[in-house]
Design a protein around this motif. Sequence first.
Motif, PDB file in Angstrom:
ATOM      1  N   THR A   1      -2.664   6.755 -11.079  1.00  0.00           N
ATOM      2  CA  THR A   1      -3.477   5.640 -10.619  1.00  0.00           C
ATOM      3  C   THR A   1      -4.651   5.390 -11.565  1.00  0.00           C
TER       4      THR A   1
ATOM      5  N   THR B   1      -3.167  -0.340  -7.755  1.00  0.00           N
ATOM      6  CA  THR B   1      -3.941   0.642  -8.521  1.00  0.00           C
ATOM      7  C   THR B   1      -3.047   1.657  -9.221  1.00  0.00           C
TER       8      THR B   1
ATOM      9  N   ARG C   1       0.824  -1.199   0.000  1.00  0.00           N
ATOM     10  CA  ARG C   1       0.000   0.000   0.000  1.00  0.00           C
ATOM     11  C   ARG C   1       0.860   1.251   0.000  1.00  0.00           C
TER      12      ARG C   1
ATOM     13  N   ILE D   1      -3.818   3.610  -0.293  1.00  0.00           N
ATOM     14  CA  ILE D   1      -4.042   3.287  -1.706  1.00  0.00           C
ATOM     15  C   ILE D   1      -3.278   2.010  -2.013  1.00  0.00           C
TER      16      ILE D   1
END
Length: 184
Positions: free
Chosen positions: A134, A105, A73, A101
């Motif tokens: 992203t 991604t 992450r 996040i």
Amino acid sequence: MGAPQDWAPYSSVDEAAKVYLRDPELALDQLRSVVDLPAIRSFIMSRGFSDGSWGDTDENPLWQEVVLTDGHRLIIWRADDEVTTVDDRERRVLNASVRTILLSTITDHVLTTEYEVFDDGTRRLSEVRLRMYTQLITRSRHRSLTETDIYCESFRYYKSVDNGGLAQMQRLLQFGRVLSRCME
């Protein structure tokens, strides 16, 4: 707190936060709620002053940011000084957030280094930029019946000789390389 010390010489986020951030305990408490600090593989920090002042004072509002990864992450802690008005009274507020996040991604990752080249052929690192794009759509705009512009969220980090110095540039390089190795 006086002028912040450089965070880059510190290998742990808690030591770095204590010398660099104005609100280290708040940052560390909020980060601990989403990540075990020993699991952090790399981190960077930034801070600066926002435009304006806090109400009637000459004190400039501050923003502070810690960006880290645990290998899965991207975790961003950010705090901004703000002024709000409640019942015709200005109120100083510290707005702090933690954002997580998934690295999966991130679709594009650009780590750019700029070197100053001297007449004798030697070079010196002068700037490091990290850009990440992203899949997270922030907005779209219809251009025509068949065309739509889609804008995805991006993150940009910058360190230079004048903005953080050599140690922070090297840490941003390290952070970008760790992210690159962890992306699937």
